[in-house]
Scaffold this motif. Structure first.
Motif, PDB file in Angstrom:
ATOM      1  N   LYS A  44       0.755  -1.177   0.107  1.00 35.81           N
ATOM      2  CA  LYS A  44      -0.188  -0.139   0.046  1.00 35.81           C
ATOM      3  C   LYS A  44       1.122   1.349   0.117  1.00 35.81           C
ATOM      4  CE  LYS A  44      -3.924  -2.271   2.425  1.00 35.81           C
ATOM      5  NZ  LYS A  44      -4.679  -2.128   3.624  1.00 35.81           N
ATOM      6  N   PRO A  45       0.445   2.406  -0.762  1.00 41.62           N
ATOM      7  CA  PRO A  45       1.191   3.435  -0.550  1.00 41.62           C
ATOM      8  C   PRO A  45       1.768   3.928   0.767  1.00 41.62           C
ATOM      9  CG  PRO A  45      -0.544   3.818  -2.153  1.00 41.62           C
ATOM     10  CD  PRO A  45      -0.860   2.455  -1.259  1.00 41.62           C
ATOM     11  N   GLY A  46       2.741   4.519   0.955  1.00 43.20           N
ATOM     12  CA  GLY A  46       3.295   4.894   2.341  1.00 43.20           C
ATOM     13  C   GLY A  46       4.791   4.809   2.516  1.00 43.20           C
ATOM     14  N   PHE A  47       5.159   5.052   3.569  1.00 46.23           N
ATOM     15  CA  PHE A  47       6.660   4.560   3.694  1.00 46.23           C
ATOM     16  C   PHE A  47       7.099   4.385   5.266  1.00 46.23           C
ATOM     17  CE2 PHE A  47       5.900   9.094   4.962  1.00 46.23           C
ATOM     18  CZ  PHE A  47       6.834   9.373   5.831  1.00 46.23           C
ATOM     19  N   THR A  48       8.030   3.520   5.356  1.00 45.74           N
ATOM     20  CA  THR A  48       8.565   3.311   6.701  1.00 45.74           C
ATOM     21  C   THR A  48       9.720   3.589   6.805  1.00 45.74           C
ATOM     22  OG1 THR A  48       9.522   1.029   5.607  1.00 45.74           O
ATOM     23  CG2 THR A  48       7.182   0.976   6.387  1.00 45.74           C
ATOM     24  N   SER A  49      10.680   3.987   6.015  1.00 46.51           N
ATOM     25  CA  SER A  49      12.098   4.400   6.187  1.00 46.51           C
ATOM     26  C   SER A  49      12.318   5.954   6.656  1.00 46.51           C
ATOM     27  CB  SER A  49      12.889   4.320   4.947  1.00 46.51           C
ATOM     28  OG  SER A  49      14.168   4.877   5.134  1.00 46.51           O
ATOM     29  N   LYS A  50      12.947   6.097   7.688  1.00 45.81           N
ATOM     30  CA  LYS A  50      13.199   7.530   7.957  1.00 45.81           C
ATOM     31  C   LYS A  50      14.580   8.172   7.466  1.00 45.81           C
ATOM     32  CE  LYS A  50       9.988   7.707  10.896  1.00 45.81           C
ATOM     33  NZ  LYS A  50       8.930   8.653  10.770  1.00 45.81           N
ATOM     34  N   PHE A  73      11.407  16.047   2.028  1.00 50.25           N
ATOM     35  CA  PHE A  73      11.577  14.702   2.866  1.00 50.25           C
ATOM     36  C   PHE A  73      11.535  15.330   4.510  1.00 50.25           C
ATOM     37  CE2 PHE A  73      13.306  12.604  -0.831  1.00 50.25           C
ATOM     38  CZ  PHE A  73      12.232  11.626  -1.014  1.00 50.25           C
ATOM     39  N   GLN A  74      12.230  16.333   4.587  1.00 49.77           N
ATOM     40  CA  GLN A  74      12.215  16.929   6.063  1.00 49.77           C
ATOM     41  C   GLN A  74      10.755  17.087   6.595  1.00 49.77           C
ATOM     42  OE1 GLN A  74      14.122  20.786   6.338  1.00 49.77           O
ATOM     43  NE2 GLN A  74      14.468  20.669   8.660  1.00 49.77           N
ATOM     44  N   ALA A  75       9.855  17.480   5.674  1.00 46.15           N
ATOM     45  CA  ALA A  75       8.570  17.663   6.379  1.00 46.15           C
ATOM     46  C   ALA A  75       7.865  16.199   6.537  1.00 46.15           C
ATOM     47  CB  ALA A  75       7.670  18.162   5.231  1.00 46.15           C
ATOM     48  N   LEU A  76       8.452  15.222   6.048  1.00 48.27           N
ATOM     49  CA  LEU A  76       7.925  13.911   6.373  1.00 48.27           C
ATOM     50  C   LEU A  76       8.722  13.308   7.318  1.00 48.27           C
ATOM     51  CD1 LEU A  76       7.515  12.558   2.574  1.00 48.27           C
ATOM     52  CD2 LEU A  76       5.681  13.215   4.215  1.00 48.27           C
ATOM     53  N   GLY A  77       9.787  13.842   7.945  1.00 56.66           N
ATOM     54  CA  GLY A  77      10.588  13.284   8.990  1.00 56.66           C
ATOM     55  C   GLY A  77      11.613  12.289   8.393  1.00 56.66           C
ATOM     56  N   GLU A 249       5.551   6.234  -1.226  1.00 56.40           N
ATOM     57  CA  GLU A 249       5.329   7.517  -1.271  1.00 56.40           C
ATOM     58  C   GLU A 249       6.734   8.339  -1.242  1.00 56.40           C
ATOM     59  OE1 GLU A 249       3.557  10.830   1.827  1.00 56.40           O
ATOM     60  OE2 GLU A 249       3.041   8.907   2.163  1.00 56.40           O
ATOM     61  N   LEU A 250       7.783   7.854  -0.703  1.00 60.66           N
ATOM     62  CA  LEU A 250       9.088   8.437  -0.716  1.00 60.66           C
ATOM     63  C   LEU A 250       9.586   8.536  -2.371  1.00 60.66           C
ATOM     64  CD1 LEU A 250      10.904   7.266   2.591  1.00 60.66           C
ATOM     65  CD2 LEU A 250       9.063   9.178   2.154  1.00 60.66           C
ATOM     66  N   VAL A 251       9.323   7.299  -3.067  1.00 63.88           N
ATOM     67  CA  VAL A 251       9.875   7.327  -4.194  1.00 63.88           C
ATOM     68  C   VAL A 251       8.917   8.111  -5.077  1.00 63.88           C
ATOM     69  CG1 VAL A 251      10.200   5.780  -6.422  1.00 63.88           C
ATOM     70  CG2 VAL A 251      10.450   5.022  -4.297  1.00 63.88           C
ATOM     71  N   ARG A 252       7.896   8.370  -4.799  1.00 64.93           N
ATOM     72  CA  ARG A 252       6.836   9.229  -5.740  1.00 64.93           C
ATOM     73  C   ARG A 252       7.226  10.570  -5.688  1.00 64.93           C
ATOM     74  NH1 ARG A 252       3.075  12.814  -4.304  1.00 64.93           N
ATOM     75  NH2 ARG A 252       2.837  11.599  -2.393  1.00 64.93           N
TER      76      ARG A 252
END
Length: 347
Positions: A44-50, A73-77, A249-252
């Motif tokens: 599913k769309p999303g992310f787990t990596s920091k 990416f900073q906004a996403l942590g 999500e990070l790739v997009r």
């Protein structure tokens, strides 16, 4: 993060060399609905990596120098870690296969060689728009007795094996009835090949920008054949399979920002040159020439692009440059993942 260049004699590229019979490597419609890898796990769309590890090469990366992804990416942590510089695509892919890189861009050839070596961790995530081919060439000094590609038979030619230069040379030789086995390959990184050519240690060099543009300024040269109508794919953005599946999500976000800055770059070559100058340590006039001959925008993967990439892979196999026939679709992900990672702005 700075890391040392990877040796061409290690890991899977060493395995490819062992297969060669001539001492070389042993070796539009959206994608959705046309390319499905049934065995690929659905995510599913999303992310787990920091942390996201982004690769860059010595030729320069507009996404890196303009720092366009860091705010998103900073906004996403998520922390951005730039890994490199890599001398060329083969070394970048080696790092990706080792888990040190999550996303990077290369020409059409490196992923074919890695797949031929049995690597499954490296997958295609987007295409790059092709250039007119003026940014590459098979060159000799202006006073060389070598006047045309047919004169290359038996000559020593320096280039990065497993890169776009490999494909340019092989296709140019095919045009005149020759094969890679008809020449003597001197396998060097792009910067090493440039230096060998400048120092007259090799007579022929398969060159690409920014090194080609630099040498064009300092030495009278003859370009026997540029890449027009040969390197037509423009290259690809690649991803580490596990990372892409877990972090669509990070790739997009990355692809979206890369295309945005690419659109800006194609409209502002002088500003691009100024941005690259501090990192590449080349004159702005040289880098502006590079920027005008280069393309920066991305394009979504499509059945036609994959078909063209398959033709490149088949050519390498037919020429006995890679050890086995490969299926490009094996280096693709599921339809669902491509829906999640592909920005709507990509054409």
């Amino acid at each position: 993060m700075k890391i040392p260049f990877f040796s061409q004699r290690r890991t899977f590229f060493k395995r490819i060399i062992q297969y060669s019979t001539v001492g070389l490597f042993a070796l539009s419609t959206p994608l959705v609905g046309g390319l499905v890898q049934s065995t690929q796990a659905q995510s599913k769309p999303g992310f787990t990596s920091k942390v996201i590890n982004l690769a860059y090469q010595t030729s320069g990366d507009i996404v890196k120098v303009r720092k366009v992804v860091e705010p998103r990416f900073q906004a996403l942590g998520v922390k951005v870690n730039w890994v490199g510089p890599f001398p060329a695509g083969p070394q970048l892919i080696e790092a990706m296969n080792a888990g040190k890189v999550d996303i990077g861009n290369v020409g059409e050839t490196p992923p074919i060689f890695s797949q031929a070596a049995g690597i499954t961790e490296v997958i295609y995530i987007a295409g790059r728009t092709p250039s007119r081919g003026e940014n590459q060439g098979i060159v000799v000094r202006a006073n060389s007795p070598i006047k045309k590609v047919a004169d290359l038979k038996g000559k020593k030619i320096a280039f990065q094996r497993g890169s776009n230069a490999h494909y340019l040379l092989a296709k140019a030789l095919q045009e005149v009835g020759l094969k890679i086995s008809d020449v003597q390959v001197v396998g060097l990184t792009p910067s090493e090949a440039r230096d060998a050519f400048i120092q007259n240690k090799v007579e022929v060099w398969v060159a690409s920008d920014p090194f080609l543009a630099l040498v064009e300024k300092i030495i009278p040269i003859r370009n026997l054949r540029n890449a027009a109508r040969i390197n037509t794919l423009g290259g690809f953005y690649l991803g580490r399979r596990a990372f892409v599946n877990q972090n669509p999500e990070l790739v997009r976000v990355f692809l979206e920002e890369a295309d945005k800055v690419g659109e800006w770059a194609e409209k502002n070559p002088t500003e691009v040159a100024k941005a690259f100058a501090p990192e590449l340590k080349l004159e702005v006039t040289v880098l502006e020439k590079v920027a005008r001959r280069r393309t920066f925008r991305l394009r979504r993967l499509s059945p036609s692009i994959i078909t063209e990439q398959q033709k490149v892979a088949d050519f390498y196999f037919q020429e006995k440059i890679i050890p086995r026939k490969i299926n490009i679709r094996d280096a693709l992900l599921s339809t669902q993942i491509y829906e999640a990672i592909t920005p709507k702005r990509l054409k």
